[in-house]
Design a protein around this motif. Structure first.
Motif, PDB file in Angstrom:
ATOM      1  N   GLY A   1      -6.828   5.710 -14.665  1.00 46.01           N
ATOM      2  CA  GLY A   1      -7.560   5.906 -13.415  1.00 46.01           C
ATOM      3  C   GLY A   1      -8.109   4.609 -12.855  1.00 46.01           C
ATOM      4  O   GLY A   1      -8.109   4.398 -11.631  1.00 46.01           O
ATOM      5  N   VAL A   2      -8.575   3.722 -13.723  1.00 47.41           N
ATOM      6  CA  VAL A   2      -9.075   2.421 -13.269  1.00 47.41           C
ATOM      7  C   VAL A   2      -7.939   1.599 -12.664  1.00 47.41           C
ATOM      8  O   VAL A   2      -8.114   0.937 -11.634  1.00 47.41           O
ATOM      9  N   ALA A   3      -6.766   1.652 -13.277  1.00 45.64           N
ATOM     10  CA  ALA A   3      -5.612   0.940 -12.725  1.00 45.64           C
ATOM     11  C   ALA A   3      -5.268   1.471 -11.330  1.00 45.64           C
ATOM     12  O   ALA A   3      -4.975   0.691 -10.405  1.00 45.64           O
ATOM     13  N   GLU A   4      -5.295   2.796 -11.159  1.00 50.31           N
ATOM     14  CA  GLU A   4      -5.017   3.386  -9.850  1.00 50.31           C
ATOM     15  C   GLU A   4      -6.102   3.025  -8.845  1.00 50.31           C
ATOM     16  O   GLU A   4      -5.815   2.726  -7.671  1.00 50.31           O
ATOM     17  N   ALA A   5      -7.367   3.029  -9.269  1.00 47.51           N
ATOM     18  CA  ALA A   5      -8.467   2.659  -8.375  1.00 47.51           C
ATOM     19  C   ALA A   5      -8.317   1.214  -7.912  1.00 47.51           C
ATOM     20  O   ALA A   5      -8.545   0.894  -6.734  1.00 47.51           O
ATOM     21  N   ASN A   6      -7.929   0.321  -8.817  1.00 49.66           N
ATOM     22  CA  ASN A   6      -7.711  -1.072  -8.426  1.00 49.66           C
ATOM     23  C   ASN A   6      -6.614  -1.185  -7.372  1.00 49.66           C
ATOM     24  O   ASN A   6      -6.731  -1.943  -6.397  1.00 49.66           O
ATOM     25  N   ARG A   7      -5.534  -0.438  -7.577  1.00 50.60           N
ATOM     26  CA  ARG A   7      -4.436  -0.477  -6.602  1.00 50.60           C
ATOM     27  C   ARG A   7      -4.906   0.005  -5.232  1.00 50.60           C
ATOM     28  O   ARG A   7      -4.600  -0.605  -4.192  1.00 50.60           O
ATOM     29  N   LEU A   8      -5.658   1.103  -5.220  1.00 52.93           N
ATOM     30  CA  LEU A   8      -6.135   1.671  -3.958  1.00 52.93           C
ATOM     31  C   LEU A   8      -7.154   0.764  -3.282  1.00 52.93           C
ATOM     32  O   LEU A   8      -7.180   0.656  -2.048  1.00 52.93           O
ATOM     33  N   LEU A   9      -8.010   0.114  -4.066  1.00 51.91           N
ATOM     34  CA  LEU A   9      -8.976  -0.826  -3.484  1.00 51.91           C
ATOM     35  C   LEU A   9      -8.244  -1.973  -2.796  1.00 51.91           C
ATOM     36  O   LEU A   9      -8.635  -2.416  -1.701  1.00 51.91           O
ATOM     37  N   GLY A  10      -7.185  -2.474  -3.435  1.00 52.40           N
ATOM     38  CA  GLY A  10      -6.398  -3.526  -2.814  1.00 52.40           C
ATOM     39  C   GLY A  10      -5.742  -3.060  -1.530  1.00 52.40           C
ATOM     40  O   GLY A  10      -5.711  -3.793  -0.526  1.00 52.40           O
ATOM     41  N   GLU A  11      -5.216  -1.830  -1.539  1.00 49.63           N
ATOM     42  CA  GLU A  11      -4.572  -1.280  -0.336  1.00 49.63           C
ATOM     43  C   GLU A  11      -5.585  -1.087   0.784  1.00 49.63           C
ATOM     44  O   GLU A  11      -5.306  -1.407   1.950  1.00 49.63           O
ATOM     45  N   ALA A  12      -6.779  -0.573   0.444  1.00 46.26           N
ATOM     46  CA  ALA A  12      -7.821  -0.388   1.455  1.00 46.26           C
ATOM     47  C   ALA A  12      -8.254  -1.724   2.041  1.00 46.26           C
ATOM     48  O   ALA A  12      -8.506  -1.836   3.251  1.00 46.26           O
ATOM     49  N   GLY A  13      -8.333  -2.749   1.207  1.00 42.59           N
ATOM     50  CA  GLY A  13      -8.695  -4.071   1.702  1.00 42.59           C
ATOM     51  C   GLY A  13      -7.660  -4.637   2.655  1.00 42.59           C
ATOM     52  O   GLY A  13      -8.005  -5.213   3.703  1.00 42.59           O
ATOM     53  N   SER A  14      -6.382  -4.472   2.331  1.00 42.80           N
ATOM     54  CA  SER A  14      -5.306  -4.961   3.208  1.00 42.80           C
ATOM     55  C   SER A  14      -5.337  -4.251   4.556  1.00 42.80           C
ATOM     56  O   SER A  14      -5.198  -4.885   5.615  1.00 42.80           O
ATOM     57  N   LEU A  15      -5.524  -2.928   4.521  1.00 43.83           N
ATOM     58  CA  LEU A  15      -5.583  -2.169   5.769  1.00 43.83           C
ATOM     59  C   LEU A  15      -6.802  -2.575   6.597  1.00 43.83           C
ATOM     60  O   LEU A  15      -6.716  -2.696   7.829  1.00 43.83           O
ATOM     61  N   THR A  16      -7.929  -2.818   5.938  1.00 44.52           N
ATOM     62  CA  THR A  16      -9.139  -3.215   6.663  1.00 44.52           C
ATOM     63  C   THR A  16      -8.950  -4.558   7.360  1.00 44.52           C
ATOM     64  O   THR A  16      -9.335  -4.735   8.523  1.00 44.52           O
ATOM     65  N   ARG A  17      -8.352  -5.507   6.678  1.00 44.73           N
ATOM     66  CA  ARG A  17      -8.125  -6.817   7.306  1.00 44.73           C
ATOM     67  C   ARG A  17      -7.199  -6.708   8.519  1.00 44.73           C
ATOM     68  O   ARG A  17      -7.417  -7.362   9.547  1.00 44.73           O
ATOM     69  N   GLU A  18      -6.188  -5.851   8.412  1.00 44.79           N
ATOM     70  CA  GLU A  18      -5.272  -5.666   9.546  1.00 44.79           C
ATOM     71  C   GLU A  18      -5.974  -4.949  10.695  1.00 44.79           C
ATOM     72  O   GLU A  18      -5.756  -5.291  11.876  1.00 44.79           O
ATOM     73  N   ILE A  19      -6.828  -3.980  10.381  1.00 47.23           N
ATOM     74  CA  ILE A  19      -7.576  -3.265  11.426  1.00 47.23           C
ATOM     75  C   ILE A  19      -8.495  -4.226  12.164  1.00 47.23           C
ATOM     76  O   ILE A  19      -8.582  -4.211  13.406  1.00 47.23           O
ATOM     77  N   VAL A  20      -9.204  -5.076  11.437  1.00 44.48           N
ATOM     78  CA  VAL A  20     -10.103  -6.049  12.067  1.00 44.48           C
ATOM     79  C   VAL A  20      -9.313  -6.985  12.982  1.00 44.48           C
ATOM     80  O   VAL A  20      -9.725  -7.294  14.107  1.00 44.48           O
TER      81      VAL A  20
END
Length: 321
Positions: free
Chosen positions: A164-183
């Motif tokens: 679960g921690v490995a999956e959470a890390n992956r999702l946090l990275g994906e959310a960060g990438s999407l946030t930077r593109e949205i900004v």
């Protein structure tokens, strides 16, 4: 107003209506699609001097309710936690047996008691002596089986936690990438509605894992917090937990113990991690931590106490269970 100006205003209005119709049609077509939110096209009057010269459309926006989204994410965290508890505890409940079948712990203790009562009436009966030995063996076997199952449940909780921690890390990275593109797109005046839908879907999965709370800013930035209020950077690799094989005596203790903690890493200074193991997380990860460090160790302690008291009572009567 000249004919050309009137036609220009009419054309701009028709274009705006056409774009709005496309968005509405898309809303209808995707109404049942998971994580899709309705979109709308804001319009504004175009003015030159003090005269209107047409209609302009603005970037497509989402018609979403942030408070409702947060409530949905919190519900998903509760559901995910309940599901993982059920998955870990169901095998233990099955092993406990059913009282009406006589294969539960209480039923096996009752069998030993009844065998002793029967033997007291016929002390020389070989068959009753064998029955007592069989009943005691079955009881000891049940205790050992349950103890092994508890340890297995803790190890499954630990491994599921690592995954679960490995999956959470992956999702946090994906959310960060999407946030930077949205900004970036917002700064350029472009629509970010589709990317925001994708980010919400990612945050929804993250919330199921760790009951994540988020705060949004006008420029598209997102700040994420744990249930305990700890800020979680939207970057991959910020969460860490070690693999381990747990024994019945394994225990967690802040700053010590033999069970690995769940840590939040400062990538700029990895030597100062923050321990998130207790009180910070909900969702699936929080439920797994509670199972691993509280629920299952308490079950093990209850089994140990019962077995110790039972063995002592037998020893007091000159018997060894």
């Amino acid at each position: 107003m000249g004919l050309d100006a009137a036609l220009g205003i009419s054309v701009s209005g028709l274009r705006a209506i056409n774009q709005q119709l496309r968005v509405v049609s898309n809303n209808i077509a995707n109404a049942e699609v998971p994580n899709y939110t309705a979109k709308r096209v804001p319009t504004a009057s175009v003015v030159a001097g003090d005269r209107g010269i047409g209609v302009a459309t603005q970037p497509v926006l989402r018609a979403s309710d942030t408070a409702l989204l947060r409530a949905i994410w919190q519900r998903e965290a509760g559901v995910a936690g309940a599901q993982v508890r059920t998955a870990i505890l169901e095998p233990l409940e099955a092993l406990h047996g059913r009282p009406e079948n006589g294969d539960s712990l209480a039923g096996l203790v009752g069998r030993v008691r009844d065998s002793f009562i029967a033997l007291a009436a016929q002390p020389s009966s070989t068959s009753l002596q064998v029955e007592i030995v069989d009943a005691a063996t079955a009881l000891a076997g049940k205790l050992n089986t349950l103890s092994n199952a508890v340890t297995d449940g803790r190890n499954r909780s630990q491994q599921t936690l690592v995954d679960g921690v490995a999956e959470a890390n992956r999702l946090l990275g994906e959310a960060g990438s999407l946030t930077r593109e949205i900004v970036r797109l917002k700064n350029e005046g472009q629509s970010t509605a589709e990317l925001e839908d994708k980010r919400d879907a990612v945050i929804g999965r993250l919330a199921g894992l760790m009951d994540l709370r988020v705060v949004l800013s006008e420029n598209g930035e997102m700040t994420a917090f744990t249930r305990g209020g700890q800020t979680i950077p939207l970057r991959e690799g910020v969460l860490s937990i070690g693999a381990a094989s747990l024994a019945p005596q394994s225990f967690y203790e802040p700053g010590g113990g033999t069970v690995p903690p769940l840590l939040l890493l400062d990538l700029a200074d990895p030597t100062k991690p923050i321990d998130l193991t207790r009180g910070q997380l909900g969702g699936e990860l929080g439920a797994l931590i509670t199972l691993r460090d509280e629920t299952l160790p308490r079950m093990q302690a209850e089994l140990d106490e019962f077995a110790q008291k039972l063995a002592r009572r037998f020893d007091q009567q000159g018997l060894r269970l």
